[in-house]
Design a protein around this motif. Structure first.
Motif, PDB file in Angstrom:
ATOM      1  N   GLY A   1       0.788  -1.227   0.000  1.00 48.17           N
ATOM      2  CA  GLY A   1       0.000   0.000   0.000  1.00 48.17           C
ATOM      3  C   GLY A   1       0.817   1.273   0.000  1.00 48.17           C
ATOM      4  O   GLY A   1       0.544   2.177   0.794  1.00 48.17           O
TER       5      GLY A   1
ATOM      6  N   ARG B   1      -1.216   1.574  -4.486  1.00 49.71           N
ATOM      7  CA  ARG B   1      -2.620   2.006  -4.472  1.00 49.71           C
ATOM      8  C   ARG B   1      -3.115   2.296  -5.872  1.00 49.71           C
ATOM      9  O   ARG B   1      -4.257   1.980  -6.217  1.00 49.71           O
ATOM     10  CB  ARG B   1      -2.768   3.241  -3.577  1.00 49.71           C
ATOM     11  CG  ARG B   1      -2.634   2.923  -2.090  1.00 49.71           C
ATOM     12  CD  ARG B   1      -3.070   4.106  -1.233  1.00 49.71           C
ATOM     13  NE  ARG B   1      -2.180   5.241  -1.380  1.00 49.71           N
ATOM     14  CZ  ARG B   1      -1.095   5.432  -0.646  1.00 49.71           C
ATOM     15  NH1 ARG B   1      -0.774   4.566   0.293  1.00 49.71           N
ATOM     16  NH2 ARG B   1      -0.331   6.497  -0.826  1.00 49.71           N
TER      17      ARG B   1
ATOM     18  N   THR C   1       2.488  -2.454   8.633  1.00 50.53           N
ATOM     19  CA  THR C   1       1.247  -2.931   9.244  1.00 50.53           C
ATOM     20  C   THR C   1       1.482  -4.295   9.889  1.00 50.53           C
ATOM     21  O   THR C   1       0.973  -4.585  10.974  1.00 50.53           O
ATOM     22  CB  THR C   1       0.129  -3.029   8.187  1.00 50.53           C
ATOM     23  OG1 THR C   1      -0.111  -1.738   7.624  1.00 50.53           O
ATOM     24  CG2 THR C   1      -1.169  -3.546   8.804  1.00 50.53           C
TER      25      THR C   1
ATOM     26  N   PRO D   1      -0.574  -1.034   3.955  1.00 52.66           N
ATOM     27  CA  PRO D   1       0.501  -0.039   4.095  1.00 52.66           C
ATOM     28  C   PRO D   1       1.751  -0.637   4.737  1.00 52.66           C
ATOM     29  O   PRO D   1       1.697  -1.671   5.419  1.00 52.66           O
ATOM     30  CB  PRO D   1      -0.121   1.024   5.017  1.00 52.66           C
ATOM     31  CG  PRO D   1      -1.595   0.795   4.940  1.00 52.66           C
ATOM     32  CD  PRO D   1      -1.767  -0.676   4.727  1.00 52.66           C
TER      33      PRO D   1
ATOM     34  N   LYS E   1     -10.331  -1.180   7.654  1.00 48.95           N
ATOM     35  CA  LYS E   1      -9.600   0.043   7.324  1.00 48.95           C
ATOM     36  C   LYS E   1     -10.149   1.201   8.145  1.00 48.95           C
ATOM     37  O   LYS E   1     -11.315   1.205   8.546  1.00 48.95           O
ATOM     38  CB  LYS E   1      -9.667   0.358   5.833  1.00 48.95           C
ATOM     39  CG  LYS E   1     -11.032   0.762   5.308  1.00 48.95           C
ATOM     40  CD  LYS E   1     -10.961   1.152   3.832  1.00 48.95           C
ATOM     41  CE  LYS E   1     -10.144   2.407   3.627  1.00 48.95           C
ATOM     42  NZ  LYS E   1     -10.086   2.841   2.221  1.00 48.95           N
TER      43      LYS E   1
ATOM     44  N   THR F   1      -8.451  -0.543  -0.012  1.00 48.35           N
ATOM     45  CA  THR F   1      -7.123   0.053   0.126  1.00 48.35           C
ATOM     46  C   THR F   1      -6.821   0.385   1.584  1.00 48.35           C
ATOM     47  O   THR F   1      -7.725   0.554   2.395  1.00 48.35           O
ATOM     48  CB  THR F   1      -7.022   1.337  -0.708  1.00 48.35           C
ATOM     49  OG1 THR F   1      -8.048   2.255  -0.300  1.00 48.35           O
ATOM     50  CG2 THR F   1      -7.187   1.029  -2.194  1.00 48.35           C
ATOM     51  N   ASP F   2      -5.526   0.470   1.894  1.00 51.14           N
ATOM     52  CA  ASP F   2      -5.052   0.848   3.227  1.00 51.14           C
ATOM     53  C   ASP F   2      -5.651  -0.022   4.326  1.00 51.14           C
ATOM     54  O   ASP F   2      -6.111   0.469   5.356  1.00 51.14           O
ATOM     55  CB  ASP F   2      -5.341   2.330   3.508  1.00 51.14           C
ATOM     56  CG  ASP F   2      -4.572   3.247   2.582  1.00 51.14           C
ATOM     57  OD1 ASP F   2      -3.464   2.868   2.167  1.00 51.14           O
ATOM     58  OD2 ASP F   2      -5.062   4.340   2.269  1.00 51.14           O
TER      59      ASP F   2
END
Length: 326
Positions: free
Chosen positions: A86, A91, A149, A146, A123, A107-108
């Motif tokens: 990420g 992304r 993480t 990301p 998220k 995402t993320d």
């Protein structure tokens, strides 16, 4: 199968750690993709069962061609779960890939788990005020994760297969004319083990010197909240920690004069130990802190600096603190 791709090797190793867990639970192989070459043996040592090394004439990342390459592999291998690093490139790549494959994309992602054979992705939403849980109902499931993480698995000698592939992609009209690296300071808060971070509690730019002195003794990296970097520009954005800045995961995070708004918390919430100094006893940062000092940073910082310098020293201090996950 579970497929992992990131254009940053360290990030790829972190994804392989989580990918290994998901693959084992689904009882499917874990595979990784390297575009343009890399340390394929290290990918295997970090958990991959099979590594696809794709020859590419591209010298720089281009989302159009890269998404074509991954789409080709995903269709050929019938990948069910795709984990993509990420960062900025990841992304852009994930969203384009999801459109090509008519697949769901989150995402993320800050946490990934399974509900039977369905992927659950969490998220942060609403500026860090809530966590959304997405349940994929179709395949493949695409998520971006990301940096920092998850922890990478310890590298060890493992058996695996390396397959070199040549995939032809169509030519797109967009061209990369020139690439200029952004000038950055020699600071990487995302990789820091110890961070001494400052916020609006500072009255003037020159006072950052006190923060830097404390950081030097602890062999720490200096970080800051949004106002210091974005509004006042007392430090560069390389130091900025928060939802729109850098996400960090140090062993020790010292927050000095930082109120602890949710946007900042989103960037440092994974720190192992948080120490906060703020003159407002009701500051939100204390809800996140493992240890707190209610007081003026202009009184507390010199005392902390003196204590660490004269009595403990940074190494002895670190050895006396037990670092634990929350």
């Amino acid at each position: 199968m579970v497929l992992v791709y990131a254009d940053d090797e360290q990030l790829a190793y972190e994804l392989l750690g989580k990918g290994r867990e998901i693959a084992d639970e689904l009882q499917v192989p874990l595979k990784a993709v390297i575009i343009g070459g890399g340390q394929e043996k290290e990918y295997i040592n970090h958990g991959a069962d099979k590594v696809f090394v794709v020859e590419s004439p591209l010298q720089h990342f281009k989302a159009e061609e890269y998404s074509d390459v991954l789409a080709n592999i995903i269709k050929e291998m019938e990948a069910k779960v795709i984990l993509i690093g990420g960062n900025k490139n990841g992304r852009e790549l994930a969203s384009r890939l999801a459109a090509q494959l008519n697949a769901g994309c989150v995402t993320d992602c800050i946490n990934l788990s399974l509900d039977g054979n369905h992927v659950l992705a969490e998220k942060v939403v609403y500026g860090g005020n809530a966590i959304a849980i997405h349940r994929f109902i179709s395949e493949p499931s695409i998520v971006t994760i990301p940096p920092r993480t998850y922890d990478a698995l310890p590298a060890g000698e493992r058996e695996g297969e390396v397959i070199r592939k040549k995939i032809d992609t169509k030519e797109y009209p967009s061209k990369i004319v020139n690439v200029e690296e952004k000038k950055a300071e020699s600071v990487n808060v995302e990789a820091a083990e110890i961070i001494v971070s400052c916020g609006r509690g500072l009255k003037k730019k020159e006072d950052i010197q006190q923060i830097e002195e404390l950081a030097k003794i602890l062999k720490a990296t200096v970080g800051c909240s949004r106002p210091i970097a974005a509004d006042l520009k007392w430090l560069s954005e390389d130091h900025w920690i928060g939802l729109s800045g850098h996400k960090v995961k140090p062993r020790l995070y010292i927050a000095l004069g930082i109120s602890g708004q949710i946007q900042h918390i989103a960037g440092m919430r994974d720190s192992d130990i948080v120490v906060a100094v703020n003159k407002d006893a009701d500051a939100p940062i204390f809800k996140m802190a493992d240890y707190g000092i209610v007081g003026d940073i202009y009184e507390a910082v010199p005392l902390l600096t003196k204590e660490f310098k004269e009595k403990l020293g940074w190494l002895e201090f670190i050895n006396k603190v037990t670092f634990q996950k929350r």
